[in-house]
Design a protein around this motif. Structure first.
Motif, PDB file in Angstrom:
ATOM      1  N   ALA A   1      55.764  20.815  44.762  1.00  0.00           N
ATOM      2  CA  ALA A   1      54.446  20.957  45.380  1.00  0.00           C
ATOM      3  C   ALA A   1      53.969  22.399  45.292  1.00  0.00           C
ATOM      4  O   ALA A   1      52.808  22.663  44.986  1.00  0.00           O
ATOM      5  N   SER A   2      54.858  23.352  45.528  1.00  0.00           N
ATOM      6  CA  SER A   2      54.433  24.745  45.482  1.00  0.00           C
ATOM      7  C   SER A   2      54.144  25.184  44.057  1.00  0.00           C
ATOM      8  O   SER A   2      53.285  26.027  43.825  1.00  0.00           O
ATOM      9  N   GLY A   3      54.792  24.593  43.078  1.00  0.00           N
ATOM     10  CA  GLY A   3      54.539  24.933  41.686  1.00  0.00           C
ATOM     11  C   GLY A   3      53.292  24.280  41.137  1.00  0.00           C
ATOM     12  O   GLY A   3      52.807  24.630  40.076  1.00  0.00           O
ATOM     13  N   CYS A   4      52.752  23.314  41.838  1.00  0.00           N
ATOM     14  CA  CYS A   4      51.581  22.585  41.358  1.00  0.00           C
ATOM     15  C   CYS A   4      50.361  22.851  42.217  1.00  0.00           C
ATOM     16  O   CYS A   4      49.560  21.955  42.500  1.00  0.00           O
ATOM     17  N   GLY A   5      50.219  24.044  42.695  1.00  0.00           N
ATOM     18  CA  GLY A   5      49.023  24.382  43.460  1.00  0.00           C
ATOM     19  C   GLY A   5      49.034  23.825  44.859  1.00  0.00           C
ATOM     20  O   GLY A   5      47.983  23.569  45.426  1.00  0.00           O
ATOM     21  N   GLY A   6      50.198  23.608  45.426  1.00  0.00           N
ATOM     22  CA  GLY A   6      50.295  23.013  46.740  1.00  0.00           C
ATOM     23  C   GLY A   6      50.067  23.997  47.865  1.00  0.00           C
ATOM     24  O   GLY A   6      50.209  23.650  49.018  1.00  0.00           O
ATOM     25  N   GLY A   7      49.721  25.243  47.588  1.00  0.00           N
ATOM     26  CA  GLY A   7      49.509  26.250  48.619  1.00  0.00           C
ATOM     27  C   GLY A   7      48.167  26.098  49.297  1.00  0.00           C
ATOM     28  O   GLY A   7      47.430  25.148  49.079  1.00  0.00           O
ATOM     29  N   ASP A   8      47.890  27.064  50.157  1.00  0.00           N
ATOM     30  CA  ASP A   8      46.612  27.063  50.858  1.00  0.00           C
ATOM     31  C   ASP A   8      45.466  27.312  49.884  1.00  0.00           C
ATOM     32  O   ASP A   8      45.621  28.064  48.917  1.00  0.00           O
ATOM     33  N   PRO A   9      44.311  26.721  50.152  1.00  0.00           N
ATOM     34  CA  PRO A   9      43.159  26.993  49.293  1.00  0.00           C
ATOM     35  C   PRO A   9      42.726  28.453  49.472  1.00  0.00           C
ATOM     36  O   PRO A   9      42.960  29.055  50.515  1.00  0.00           O
ATOM     37  N   PRO A  10      42.100  29.012  48.455  1.00  0.00           N
ATOM     38  CA  PRO A  10      41.675  30.402  48.571  1.00  0.00           C
ATOM     39  C   PRO A  10      40.520  30.548  49.558  1.00  0.00           C
ATOM     40  O   PRO A  10      39.804  29.588  49.844  1.00  0.00           O
ATOM     41  N   SER A  11      40.353  31.752  50.049  1.00  0.00           N
ATOM     42  CA  SER A  11      39.187  32.056  50.879  1.00  0.00           C
ATOM     43  C   SER A  11      37.985  32.233  49.945  1.00  0.00           C
ATOM     44  O   SER A  11      38.137  32.300  48.722  1.00  0.00           O
ATOM     45  N   LYS A  12      36.824  32.339  50.540  1.00  0.00           N
ATOM     46  CA  LYS A  12      35.613  32.594  49.757  1.00  0.00           C
ATOM     47  C   LYS A  12      35.764  33.907  48.987  1.00  0.00           C
ATOM     48  O   LYS A  12      35.421  33.980  47.799  1.00  0.00           O
ATOM     49  N   ALA A  13      36.295  34.922  49.631  1.00  0.00           N
ATOM     50  CA  ALA A  13      36.467  36.227  48.981  1.00  0.00           C
ATOM     51  C   ALA A  13      37.468  36.143  47.830  1.00  0.00           C
ATOM     52  O   ALA A  13      37.264  36.750  46.775  1.00  0.00           O
ATOM     53  N   GLU A  14      38.551  35.389  48.050  1.00  0.00           N
ATOM     54  CA  GLU A  14      39.544  35.237  46.980  1.00  0.00           C
ATOM     55  C   GLU A  14      38.970  34.468  45.798  1.00  0.00           C
ATOM     56  O   GLU A  14      39.188  34.834  44.638  1.00  0.00           O
ATOM     57  N   PHE A  15      38.210  33.406  46.088  1.00  0.00           N
ATOM     58  CA  PHE A  15      37.555  32.680  45.001  1.00  0.00           C
ATOM     59  C   PHE A  15      36.595  33.597  44.261  1.00  0.00           C
ATOM     60  O   PHE A  15      36.580  33.631  43.030  1.00  0.00           O
ATOM     61  N   GLY A  16      35.796  34.343  45.023  1.00  0.00           N
ATOM     62  CA  GLY A  16      34.836  35.255  44.407  1.00  0.00           C
ATOM     63  C   GLY A  16      35.510  36.269  43.508  1.00  0.00           C
ATOM     64  O   GLY A  16      35.038  36.543  42.393  1.00  0.00           O
ATOM     65  N   ALA A  17      36.612  36.820  43.959  1.00  0.00           N
ATOM     66  CA  ALA A  17      37.342  37.803  43.152  1.00  0.00           C
ATOM     67  C   ALA A  17      37.882  37.165  41.868  1.00  0.00           C
ATOM     68  O   ALA A  17      37.815  37.764  40.783  1.00  0.00           O
ATOM     69  N   SER A  18      38.397  35.945  41.977  1.00  0.00           N
ATOM     70  CA  SER A  18      38.911  35.251  40.795  1.00  0.00           C
ATOM     71  C   SER A  18      37.786  34.918  39.820  1.00  0.00           C
ATOM     72  O   SER A  18      37.928  35.093  38.607  1.00  0.00           O
ATOM     73  N   ALA A  19      36.664  34.446  40.347  1.00  0.00           N
ATOM     74  CA  ALA A  19      35.518  34.119  39.495  1.00  0.00           C
ATOM     75  C   ALA A  19      34.973  35.387  38.835  1.00  0.00           C
ATOM     76  O   ALA A  19      34.645  35.385  37.635  1.00  0.00           O
ATOM     77  N   ASP A  20      34.903  36.464  39.598  1.00  0.00           N
ATOM     78  CA  ASP A  20      34.421  37.729  39.035  1.00  0.00           C
ATOM     79  C   ASP A  20      35.317  38.202  37.898  1.00  0.00           C
ATOM     80  O   ASP A  20      34.829  38.741  36.898  1.00  0.00           O
ATOM     81  N   LYS A  21      36.620  37.990  38.028  1.00  0.00           N
ATOM     82  CA  LYS A  21      37.544  38.371  36.955  1.00  0.00           C
ATOM     83  C   LYS A  21      37.271  37.548  35.693  1.00  0.00           C
ATOM     84  O   LYS A  21      37.254  38.074  34.589  1.00  0.00           O
ATOM     85  N   VAL A  22      37.028  36.252  35.869  1.00  0.00           N
ATOM     86  CA  VAL A  22      36.699  35.397  34.723  1.00  0.00           C
ATOM     87  C   VAL A  22      35.429  35.909  34.046  1.00  0.00           C
ATOM     88  O   VAL A  22      35.369  36.031  32.818  1.00  0.00           O
ATOM     89  N   CYS A  23      34.422  36.220  34.844  1.00  0.00           N
ATOM     90  CA  CYS A  23      33.159  36.705  34.284  1.00  0.00           C
ATOM     91  C   CYS A  23      33.339  38.055  33.593  1.00  0.00           C
ATOM     92  O   CYS A  23      32.781  38.284  32.510  1.00  0.00           O
ATOM     93  N   LYS A  24      34.128  38.933  34.196  1.00  0.00           N
ATOM     94  CA  LYS A  24      34.382  40.238  33.593  1.00  0.00           C
ATOM     95  C   LYS A  24      35.138  40.083  32.269  1.00  0.00           C
ATOM     96  O   LYS A  24      34.807  40.738  31.282  1.00  0.00           O
ATOM     97  N   ASP A  25      36.132  39.212  32.254  1.00  0.00           N
ATOM     98  CA  ASP A  25      36.884  38.966  31.020  1.00  0.00           C
ATOM     99  C   ASP A  25      35.964  38.417  29.932  1.00  0.00           C
ATOM    100  O   ASP A  25      36.083  38.792  28.756  1.00  0.00           O
ATOM    101  N   ALA A  26      35.048  37.527  30.304  1.00  0.00           N
ATOM    102  CA  ALA A  26      34.099  36.972  29.330  1.00  0.00           C
ATOM    103  C   ALA A  26      33.181  38.067  28.796  1.00  0.00           C
ATOM    104  O   ALA A  26      32.922  38.132  27.589  1.00  0.00           O
ATOM    105  N   GLU A  27      32.699  38.927  29.685  1.00  0.00           N
ATOM    106  CA  GLU A  27      31.843  40.036  29.246  1.00  0.00           C
ATOM    107  C   GLU A  27      32.585  40.956  28.290  1.00  0.00           C
ATOM    108  O   GLU A  27      32.021  41.416  27.294  1.00  0.00           O
TER     109      GLU A  27
END
Length: 143
Positions: free
Chosen positions: A8-34
């Protein structure tokens, strides 16, 4: 019991991210794309430009796939994240066919088709997606 917990822990069984954590992850994706897009060299010919468009298509699709793979927060923040990703996907689904038309026009050196494809790309309205990115905490993904 221990094996089930490890799976379960290896398959994303942890707590969902916070809004800030999601935002940081999404921003990284966008930065990598840029960064991937900025690494595409300026074309010297129509054939080079067509190859560059293929790279843009690939980078764009990869960034969408990466965004879609992100874990979402719970509740309203998760809803905001889902709306942002859906809007991004909608834009990309409009943009990729226009990019393909541009690439094909470059290959065939069809000036009218180039102008038409460029107009299609410019007509894609990103206003809503930018607002949704900010609402999801992904301020770096908003233009």
């Amino acid at each position: 019991m221990l094996v089930a917990g490890l799976l379960a822990s290896g398959c994303g069984g942890g707590d969902p991210p916070s809004k800030a954590e999601f935002g940081a992850s999404a921003d990284k994706v966008c930065k990598d794309a840029e960064q991937a897009l900025s690494g595409i060299q300026k074309p010297k010919s129509a054939a080079d430009a067509a190859k560059a468009v293929d790279k843009v298509i690939d980078a764009t699709q990869n960034s969408l796939d990466d965004l879609k793979d992100l874990d979402r927060p719970d509740g309203a923040a998760g809803d905001a994240a889902d709306k942002f990703i859906a809007a991004q996907e909608s834009e990309i689904q409009k943009g990729i066919p226009a990019l393909e038309k541009l690439r094909d026009a470059l290959k065939s050196k069809d000036q009218q088709a180039m102008v038409k494809a460029e107009a299609e790309l410019r007509a894609i309205d990103t206003t809503d997606t930018n607002a949704l990115a900010r609402a999801a905490g992904a301020k770096g993904c908003a233009n």
